[in-house]
Design an enzyme around this catalytic site. Structure first.
Site, PDB file in Angstrom:
ATOM      1  N   ARG A  40      49.359  36.399  50.175  1.00  0.00           N
ATOM      2  CA  ARG A  40      47.627  36.691  49.916  1.00  0.00           C
ATOM      3  C   ARG A  40      47.535  35.051  49.070  1.00  0.00           C
ATOM      4  O   ARG A  40      46.431  34.757  49.533  1.00  0.00           O
ATOM      5  CB  ARG A  40      47.216  37.040  48.173  1.00  0.00           C
ATOM      6  CG  ARG A  40      47.543  38.668  48.618  1.00  0.00           C
ATOM      7  CD  ARG A  40      47.535  40.027  47.326  1.00  0.00           C
ATOM      8  NE  ARG A  40      45.712  39.868  46.311  1.00  0.00           N
ATOM      9  CZ  ARG A  40      45.782  40.086  45.761  1.00  0.00           C
ATOM     10  NH1 ARG A  40      46.322  40.867  44.775  1.00  0.00           N
ATOM     11  NH2 ARG A  40      44.296  39.829  45.351  1.00  0.00           N
ATOM     12  N   GLN A  54      35.630  38.574  39.506  1.00  0.00           N
ATOM     13  CA  GLN A  54      37.298  39.479  39.985  1.00  0.00           C
ATOM     14  C   GLN A  54      37.929  38.723  40.738  1.00  0.00           C
ATOM     15  O   GLN A  54      39.098  39.032  40.421  1.00  0.00           O
ATOM     16  CB  GLN A  54      36.698  40.276  39.576  1.00  0.00           C
ATOM     17  CG  GLN A  54      36.255  41.091  38.472  1.00  0.00           C
ATOM     18  CD  GLN A  54      34.805  43.021  39.457  1.00  0.00           C
ATOM     19  OE1 GLN A  54      35.481  43.707  38.619  1.00  0.00           O
ATOM     20  NE2 GLN A  54      34.069  42.424  39.589  1.00  0.00           N
ATOM     21  N   HIS A  57      39.953  37.586  36.214  1.00  0.00           N
ATOM     22  CA  HIS A  57      41.135  37.933  36.735  1.00  0.00           C
ATOM     23  C   HIS A  57      42.103  36.516  36.940  1.00  0.00           C
ATOM     24  O   HIS A  57      43.472  37.408  37.314  1.00  0.00           O
ATOM     25  CB  HIS A  57      41.055  38.816  37.545  1.00  0.00           C
ATOM     26  CG  HIS A  57      40.287  39.845  36.959  1.00  0.00           C
ATOM     27  ND1 HIS A  57      39.543  41.454  37.463  1.00  0.00           N
ATOM     28  CD2 HIS A  57      40.030  40.365  35.344  1.00  0.00           C
ATOM     29  CE1 HIS A  57      38.986  41.791  37.330  1.00  0.00           C
ATOM     30  NE2 HIS A  57      38.888  41.938  35.499  1.00  0.00           N
ATOM     31  N   GLY A  61      29.827  43.053  45.464  1.00  0.00           N
ATOM     32  CA  GLY A  61      30.344  43.182  46.371  1.00  0.00           C
ATOM     33  C   GLY A  61      31.296  43.804  45.132  1.00  0.00           C
ATOM     34  O   GLY A  61      32.737  43.484  44.989  1.00  0.00           O
ATOM     35  N   ALA A 114      27.028  41.044  52.134  1.00  0.00           N
ATOM     36  CA  ALA A 114      26.767  40.077  50.819  1.00  0.00           C
ATOM     37  C   ALA A 114      26.579  38.932  52.052  1.00  0.00           C
ATOM     38  O   ALA A 114      25.078  38.534  51.590  1.00  0.00           O
ATOM     39  CB  ALA A 114      27.830  40.233  50.141  1.00  0.00           C
TER      40      ALA A 114
END
Ligand code: BV8
Length: 228
Positions: free
Chosen positions: A55, A87, A105, A171, A215
């Site tokens: 990622r 997040q 997070h 979102g 969005a």
């Protein structure tokens, strides 16, 4: 006007960042408990490091979209009266120009040494167990908040929610706590609550208003409606 914006994976979807629960989502390839819990990391750190290394590398291939850029423009007008609580562990808000961003997070581009507690900017892989630049111990982990761990910045978030005139969630499916409870808290303090999401999330009972769609269209339109 004080505004708190909560964003989730859906704001980065149009940039090509996988969401969690949608088809082909991140959780589809992995069991949450294997890759996003301290127990999973304890049991098999290689699987977890490879999940986050992939990622982190993936950030090089994506760019902020119109929704990220619109929020950065809004910060230009509202300044300290705007707080973006995300997040997301990607860096697209900052790359769009936002500075008032709180990663509750954690962040992919940060590593945390579990020996000396140092947190440092990190753009490389972690699976080869590089030594901590400060204490030299090979105990760096992704600086992200796993399930069962306390999110970052909860006091600052609660203060901002208690003063918000507007709360906007963008979102997010509203499945993960404590983030999923913020709308209710803001509503309880009298804020106007708005959801901008592809589909209705699971927190709709606390909503003043909801607009559904991508969005990349909804956020620029909402920001344009706010500005003089
Ligand atoms: C904690 C980092 C103690 C790692 C993540 C109360 C009730 C039940 C359970 C709990 C509870 N309290 C705590 C829990 C346990 C747990 C939890 O919530 N479990 C759930 C699953 C039931 N929570 C925790 O463990 C938290 N810690 O509680 O500590 C505590 C807390 C406070 C005070 C004292 C003690 C820690 C949770 C954090 C875990 N880490 N991420 C990583 O990223 O790998 S969570 C991760 O999943 C994300 O960060 C995010 O939070 C969540 C995914 O949700 P979304 O972002 O919303 O993404 P999703 O795919 O689900 O939805 C996307 C939405 O966008 C969809 O609606 C879709 O329709 C929409 N969309 C898609 N495309 C678009 C779009 N919208 C607009 N435009 C588009 N183009």
């Amino acid at each position: 006007m004080k505004v708190v914006v909560l964003t989730g994976a859906g704001i980065s979807a149009e940039s090509g960042v996988a969401t969690f629960r949608d088809a082909g989502g991140l959780w589809e390839g992995h069991r949450v408990e294997d890759v996003a819990t301290p127990e999973g990391f304890e049991a098999d750190p290689d699987v977890v490091h490879h999940f986050y290394d992939a990622r982190r590398r993936g950030l090089e291939a994506v760019e902020p979209n119109a929704a990220h850029l619109a929020l950065a423009a809004l910060e230009g007008h509202l300044g300290d009266d705007l707080l973006v609580v995300t997040q997301n562990v990607d860096d697209l808000h900052e790359r769009a120009g936002s500075t008032r961003v709180l990663h509750m997070h954690g962040e992919l581009r940060s590593a945390w040494c579990t020996t000396c507690d140092e947190r440092l900017r990190w753009d490389e892989a972690l699976s080869h167990r590089p030594p901590c630049p400060r204490c030299g111990t090979p105990t760096l982990r992704p600086d992200v908040v796993w399930f069962g761990e306390l999110p970052y910045g909860m006091e600052r978030i609660e203060d901002a929610l208690s003063e918000a005139d507007q709360f906007v969630s963008i979102g997010t499916s509203g499945e993960v706590y404590p983030a999923a409870g913020f709308m209710q808290v803001a509503a309880a303090y009298g804020a106007h609550t708005l959801e901008l999401n592809l589909v209705p999330s699971s927190g709709t009972q606390w909503l003043t208003e909801a607009r559904h769609g991508p969005a990349g269209l909804l956020v620029p339109a909402w920001v344009a409606g706010l500005l003089p």
